[in-house]
Design a protein around this motif. Structure first.
Motif, PDB file in Angstrom:
ATOM      1  N   GLU A  65       0.840  -1.199   0.000  1.00 55.27           N
ATOM      2  CA  GLU A  65       0.000   0.000   0.000  1.00 55.27           C
ATOM      3  C   GLU A  65       0.873   1.247   0.000  1.00 55.27           C
ATOM      4  O   GLU A  65       1.839   1.341   0.748  1.00 55.27           O
ATOM      5  CB  GLU A  65      -0.893  -0.022   1.246  1.00 55.27           C
ATOM      6  CG  GLU A  65      -1.906   1.098   1.276  1.00 55.27           C
ATOM      7  CD  GLU A  65      -2.862   0.958   2.454  1.00 55.27           C
ATOM      8  OE1 GLU A  65      -2.766  -0.041   3.178  1.00 55.27           O
ATOM      9  OE2 GLU A  65      -3.686   1.859   2.633  1.00 55.27           O
ATOM     10  N   TYR A  71      -2.143  -9.109  11.332  1.00 51.52           N
ATOM     11  CA  TYR A  71      -3.475  -8.554  11.130  1.00 51.52           C
ATOM     12  C   TYR A  71      -4.014  -9.122   9.819  1.00 51.52           C
ATOM     13  O   TYR A  71      -3.519  -8.796   8.745  1.00 51.52           O
ATOM     14  CB  TYR A  71      -3.350  -7.036  11.083  1.00 51.52           C
ATOM     15  CG  TYR A  71      -4.641  -6.270  11.062  1.00 51.52           C
ATOM     16  CD1 TYR A  71      -5.796  -6.752  11.658  1.00 51.52           C
ATOM     17  CD2 TYR A  71      -4.698  -5.008  10.473  1.00 51.52           C
ATOM     18  CE1 TYR A  71      -6.972  -6.019  11.644  1.00 51.52           C
ATOM     19  CE2 TYR A  71      -5.857  -4.267  10.462  1.00 51.52           C
ATOM     20  CZ  TYR A  71      -6.993  -4.782  11.046  1.00 51.52           C
ATOM     21  OH  TYR A  71      -8.155  -4.054  11.038  1.00 51.52           O
ATOM     22  N   SER A 101      -6.631  -8.637   8.097  1.00 52.01           N
ATOM     23  CA  SER A 101      -7.158  -7.651   7.154  1.00 52.01           C
ATOM     24  C   SER A 101      -6.045  -7.125   6.254  1.00 52.01           C
ATOM     25  O   SER A 101      -6.183  -7.041   5.030  1.00 52.01           O
ATOM     26  CB  SER A 101      -7.799  -6.505   7.946  1.00 52.01           C
ATOM     27  OG  SER A 101      -8.172  -5.459   7.105  1.00 52.01           O
ATOM     28  N   LYS A 102      -4.916  -6.819   6.868  1.00 55.13           N
ATOM     29  CA  LYS A 102      -3.784  -6.298   6.111  1.00 55.13           C
ATOM     30  C   LYS A 102      -3.159  -7.391   5.249  1.00 55.13           C
ATOM     31  O   LYS A 102      -2.735  -7.136   4.120  1.00 55.13           O
ATOM     32  CB  LYS A 102      -2.741  -5.710   7.068  1.00 55.13           C
ATOM     33  CG  LYS A 102      -1.605  -5.000   6.367  1.00 55.13           C
ATOM     34  CD  LYS A 102      -0.554  -4.503   7.340  1.00 55.13           C
ATOM     35  CE  LYS A 102       0.586  -3.825   6.587  1.00 55.13           C
ATOM     36  NZ  LYS A 102       1.753  -3.587   7.435  1.00 55.13           N
ATOM     37  N   HIS A 153      -2.331  -7.402   1.291  1.00 57.84           N
ATOM     38  CA  HIS A 153      -1.013  -7.710   0.729  1.00 57.84           C
ATOM     39  C   HIS A 153      -1.113  -8.728  -0.403  1.00 57.84           C
ATOM     40  O   HIS A 153      -0.306  -8.725  -1.321  1.00 57.84           O
ATOM     41  CB  HIS A 153      -0.106  -8.286   1.824  1.00 57.84           C
ATOM     42  CG  HIS A 153       0.578  -7.238   2.652  1.00 57.84           C
ATOM     43  ND1 HIS A 153       1.041  -7.477   3.922  1.00 57.84           N
ATOM     44  CD2 HIS A 153       0.867  -5.936   2.399  1.00 57.84           C
ATOM     45  CE1 HIS A 153       1.602  -6.387   4.404  1.00 57.84           C
ATOM     46  NE2 HIS A 153       1.503  -5.431   3.498  1.00 57.84           N
ATOM     47  N   ASP A 208      -8.000  -2.912  -0.642  1.00 63.10           N
ATOM     48  CA  ASP A 208      -8.275  -2.750   0.786  1.00 63.10           C
ATOM     49  C   ASP A 208      -9.277  -3.780   1.271  1.00 63.10           C
ATOM     50  O   ASP A 208     -10.250  -4.104   0.571  1.00 63.10           O
ATOM     51  CB  ASP A 208      -8.866  -1.362   1.064  1.00 63.10           C
ATOM     52  CG  ASP A 208      -7.821  -0.273   1.027  1.00 63.10           C
ATOM     53  OD1 ASP A 208      -6.622  -0.608   0.977  1.00 63.10           O
ATOM     54  OD2 ASP A 208      -8.207   0.912   1.048  1.00 63.10           O
ATOM     55  N   ASP A 240      -7.795   1.788  10.831  1.00 57.78           N
ATOM     56  CA  ASP A 240      -7.423   1.210   9.538  1.00 57.78           C
ATOM     57  C   ASP A 240      -8.125   1.952   8.409  1.00 57.78           C
ATOM     58  O   ASP A 240      -8.574   1.358   7.437  1.00 57.78           O
ATOM     59  CB  ASP A 240      -7.654  -0.297   9.485  1.00 57.78           C
ATOM     60  CG  ASP A 240      -9.090  -0.698   9.720  1.00 57.78           C
ATOM     61  OD1 ASP A 240      -9.927   0.214   9.860  1.00 57.78           O
ATOM     62  OD2 ASP A 240      -9.384  -1.898   9.747  1.00 57.78           O
ATOM     63  N   ILE A 264      -2.821   1.042  10.817  1.00 58.35           N
ATOM     64  CA  ILE A 264      -2.131   0.715   9.562  1.00 58.35           C
ATOM     65  C   ILE A 264      -2.273   1.843   8.536  1.00 58.35           C
ATOM     66  O   ILE A 264      -1.630   1.814   7.499  1.00 58.35           O
ATOM     67  CB  ILE A 264      -2.631  -0.605   8.947  1.00 58.35           C
ATOM     68  CG1 ILE A 264      -4.126  -0.550   8.617  1.00 58.35           C
ATOM     69  CG2 ILE A 264      -2.317  -1.773   9.850  1.00 58.35           C
ATOM     70  CD1 ILE A 264      -4.606  -1.719   7.765  1.00 58.35           C
ATOM     71  N   ARG A 265      -3.141   2.784   8.827  1.00 55.89           N
ATOM     72  CA  ARG A 265      -3.341   3.931   7.922  1.00 55.89           C
ATOM     73  C   ARG A 265      -3.684   5.147   8.769  1.00 55.89           C
ATOM     74  O   ARG A 265      -3.879   5.049   9.968  1.00 55.89           O
ATOM     75  CB  ARG A 265      -4.493   3.682   6.947  1.00 55.89           C
ATOM     76  CG  ARG A 265      -4.387   2.450   6.121  1.00 55.89           C
ATOM     77  CD  ARG A 265      -5.519   2.363   5.116  1.00 55.89           C
ATOM     78  NE  ARG A 265      -5.406   1.145   4.347  1.00 55.89           N
ATOM     79  CZ  ARG A 265      -6.101   0.039   4.579  1.00 55.89           C
ATOM     80  NH1 ARG A 265      -7.000   0.024   5.550  1.00 55.89           N
ATOM     81  NH2 ARG A 265      -5.915  -1.040   3.851  1.00 55.89           N
ATOM     82  N   GLY A 322       2.027  -0.067   8.498  1.00 52.69           N
ATOM     83  CA  GLY A 322       1.497   0.319   7.187  1.00 52.69           C
ATOM     84  C   GLY A 322       1.945   1.700   6.768  1.00 52.69           C
ATOM     85  O   GLY A 322       3.135   2.004   6.745  1.00 52.69           O
TER      86      GLY A 322
END
Lengths: 567, 208
Positions: A289, A352, A354-355, A359, A364, B90, B118-119, B139
């Motif tokens: 990202e 995580y 979600s992340k 990836h 997202d 996030d 992460i954001r 992130g």
């Protein structure tokens, strides 16, 4: 995506604008260029002298602030931003920044997406690439010999004495480099480390292995072993998310993410692997990202292709970490992920989900909080997500509340002793959550344990307790005495409660603090897949999903590219 | 403090009052947490207000891009989440924390008992997190802290950019990837041991 309403405010330029730009800038960062500015002032209309409206925001029009351009007038841009504001700001040259790539590290290639990759050479030239010129101190890897034991010497050079031998595939760390020789450190039985010199030509750069502080000898058993292409690459059109299972690494979040993405779009994940026939190396695709594009409402992602060889860490006759079920592509992808992120240590201590899905997909993830969802909403949500072809990941609660128990026996001031009953062999009391409450006519109240994190035992304090201790080891034994005048009327009045870790919902075979991939809806219930490849949970009701799960994320994985384009 | 648009008493469910532009004022006491924030909102208390998630997710989860969230004068506790148990960010949102404490939150394997991001952009002033209440800034998060007391540990990862001025930090771990380095600037911070990953280090600058 955010909704942006229009409202005119003003923006005074914080720097001299460049002329001639008449396309909307990609984001505020490109607008600011290399000026060093991090925030933009605003004003209600184009030109100087307008009222400033920076107001009470904290540098809200920051370089990463939400931004959508609507029109230009002379040197000024009008746009919409995330705070319900339309602003004017100077229009500069367009300068979309190039993807940031750390040139100091050559291990990972970030290809130009517009540039076609060179086709693979038609013949196999060499199975390995000589990369020994890049060996540096601190590098992790293995010594590779093709089967034979490797001599370790007490100094750099063939004339130095042989102090021992290490097996082919032994994990090592480079301590020094001297000409054609490197000093390595490696583990030997007995939780010890030894050092010695080997030729640099036998060294193979690999991600560092996971060090389990509770089981340091584990690494002694791990060896790097070469797996052939047929074993590690998915057969064309045959990839399934459930081909893989988690091994001896705490990366359920990543393995479950691979399974979820593989279930949703197997062909997309299949295109995340490339094999270079000439080098014998693989490239595995991830997405990094970069920032947010407020025009599309999506984050920007760059493709990252991580190059790895076919060596995988093993534990006996199987891979140590992600395992075949029956395909091994997940182990290769896990290794590449570890290399990208700094080693198996970096990815093997949780993460995580979600992340991780982002990836893998370059899109997202969208999250939900299960405890804030109603049962009807849950079913609707999963049905829709499944119809949309989304990858779905969910994580369970860490612990669960036990039933109240009265396990103690004793009289007068005590001691009162006994063991709490666990509802599953795996379960353990979560330290710091145990309470002993006198529910009768005694003067004592509510006592509690003082344990934290990984404590083995802890004292029990408060509630009239003179002295108390709990041993958390299964099944959890307690002993406590009371102060004068604070004794319970009878032992049965002492009610014990606690939270437990492990199998938090045995009726569903649901493990706490674990990541699962969603599989399907079965008779109005949710079927999840355990990345272990075993202990698969039973279908869970939507209502119980909101109780036992603490996180949930979906990811709209893109469709795979057409075969011709992919090539 | 901003003028209140909503004033709540202890025990009230805050979630239904989270509306765009709301300024939610909390009287001292206990409030159920596990809040999802997807609109610009302010939550403030003059002290003694506790948001407790009761183990049902992050205490506060900021989910929407492009919003601004302000939280002041509260304690966040009882969070349990895979990542970011006290506060999970996030989304590309700006989250300002002023006089906020983190206690008794339990992260999952992802870490971030107190804060996981992460954001987005975090602005922290007088933020306190001790014991095992670690903070993970991951992130593409940007964060700035003034006089923070984050003794529960700080992790700066991936491409995060973080700057702290004054205050106290516990152990600090910095780890990038093979494709980028996180950045950490400490100015006048009393920090514990700072560990920069040997294979994928970040950029760490410290000034007295």
């Amino acid at each position: 995506m955010s909704s942006y309403q229009q409202q005119r405010v003003s923006s005074a330029p914080s720097r001299t604008p460049s002329r001639g730009g008449n396309k909307p800038p990609a984001d505020l960062q490109s607008l600011m260029g290399n000026s060093g500015a991090r925030d933009l002032q605003m004003q209600g209309g184009p030109g100087a002298g307008q009222e400033e409206m920076q107001g009470d925001v904290w540098g809200w029009l920051h370089e990463n602030t939400g931004w959508s351009w609507t029109k230009s007038l002379s040197d000024w841009w009008t746009g919409l931003w995330g705070g319900d504001q339309e602003i004017d700001t100077p229009s500069p040259e367009i300068d979309t920044p190039a993807p940031v790539v750390d040139d100091s590290n050559k291990d990972v290639e970030v290809p130009d997406p517009e540039k076609k990759q060179d086709p693979p050479a038609p013949e196999v030239i060499e199975p390995q690439i000589d990369r020994t010129d890049t060996i540096t101190r601190g590098m992790k890897g293995a010594v590779i010999s093709g089967g034979a034991e490797i001599e370790v010497r007490d100094g750099p050079g063939g004339e130095s004495g042989v102090q021992g031998k290490v097996a082919d595939g032994k994990p090592v760390e480079v301590l020094e480099v001297s000409g054609d020789w490197i000093k390595i450190e490696y583990r030997v039985p007995g939780n010890k480390e030894e050092q010695g010199w080997v030729r640099r030509s036998v060294f193979s750069d690999q991600p560092g292995l996971f060090k389990d502080e509770d089981n340091p000898g584990m690494m002694e058993d791990h060896m790097w072993q070469l797996y052939e292409k047929d074993a590690v690459l998915p057969e064309a059109g045959q990839l399934k998310g459930t081909d893989i299972k988690q091994g001896g690494l705490a990366d359920c979040y990543f393995v479950a993410a691979m399974i979820a993405v593989g279930n949703a779009r197997p062909n997309f994940l299949e295109q995340s692997f490339r094999y270079n026939e000439s080098s014998g190396l693989y490239e595995v695709r991830f997405f990094e990202e970069q920032g947010y594009d407020y025009r599309t409402g999506q984050s920007n992602y760059n493709e990252v292709w991580v190059e790895v060889d076919g060596y995988l860490p093993t534990d006996g006759d199987r891979t140590a970490y992600a395992r075949a079920n029956p395909e091994l592509w997940g182990a290769l992808m896990e290794k590449a992920y570890a290399k990208w992120q700094g080693g198996f240590d970096a990815i093997g201590d949780g993460g995580y989900g979600s992340k991780a899905m982002a990836h893998l997909s370059g899109v997202d993830s969208e999250s939900k909080t299960p405890s804030r969802m109603g049962a009807d909403e849950v079913l609707e949500f999963f049905t829709k997500a499944q119809e949309d072809g989304r990858a779905i990941y969910a994580g369970t609660q860490s612990s669960w509340e036990s039933d109240k128990q009265t396990p103690l026996s004793g009289s007068a001031l005590g001691p009162y002793s006994g063991s709490v009953k666990q509802i599953h062999d795996w379960n353990q009391i979560k330290p710091g959550t145990l309470t002993v409450s006198d529910t009768g006519k005694g003067a004592g109240g509510r006592a509690r344990d003082t344990g934290s994190d990984n404590a083995k035992t802890a004292t029990i304090v408060g509630g009239g307790v003179e002295k108390g201790e709990v041993d958390y080891a299964k099944p959890g034994s307690l002993e406590l005495t009371y102060r004068d005048g604070m004794a319970p009327e009878k032992a049965e009045d002492l009610e014990v409660g606690f939270r437990f870790k492990g199998m938090i919902a045995p009726q569903y075979q649901l493990v706490g603090w674990h990541g699962y991939a969603f599989k399907e809806i079965v008779d109005g219930k949710l079927q999840f897949h355990n990345p272990w490849g075993s202990w698969q949970p039973k279908p869970i009701t939507p209502e119980d999903f909101t109780k036992y799960f603490s996180s949930c994320a979906t990811n709209l994985v893109p469709q795979a590219k057409a075969a011709e384009a992919a090539e | 403090m901003a003028d209140c648009t909503v004033s709540l008493s202890p025990g009230a469910d805050i979630q239904p009052h989270i509306a765009a532009g709301a300024v939610i004022c909390l009287a001292p006491g206990h409030y159920p947490g596990a809040l999802r924030i997807d609109v610009p909102v302010t939550m403030q208390a003059s002290g003694g207000a506790t948001l407790d998630a009761g183990g049902k997710g992050p205490v506060v989860h900021v989910t929407q891009n492009g919003i601004q969230v302000r939280i002041s004068g509260v304690t966040l506790t009882g969070g349990a989440a895979e990542f970011g148990a006290g506060l999970l960010v996030d989304a590309y949102a700006e989250v300002a924390l002023d006089d906020v404490s983190f206690e008794g939150n339990e992260p999952g394997q992802g870490g971030g008992a107190a804060i996981g991001a992460i954001r987005g952009r975090l602005l922290m002033r007088d933020v306190r997190a001790s014991g095992n209440q670690d903070v993970v800034l991951d992130g593409v998060t940007e964060a700035a802290g003034d006089s923070v007391q984050l003794t529960g540990g700080l992790a700066v990862r991936d491409g995060a950019k973080v700057a702290f001025k004054g205050g106290t930090l516990g152990t600090v771990n910095v780890r990038g990837t093979t494709t980028r380095k996180p950045e950490l600037v400490l100015e006048g911070v009393d920090a514990g041991q700072v560990t920069n990953h040997p294979t994928v280090p970040g950029v760490v600058r410290t000034q007295p």
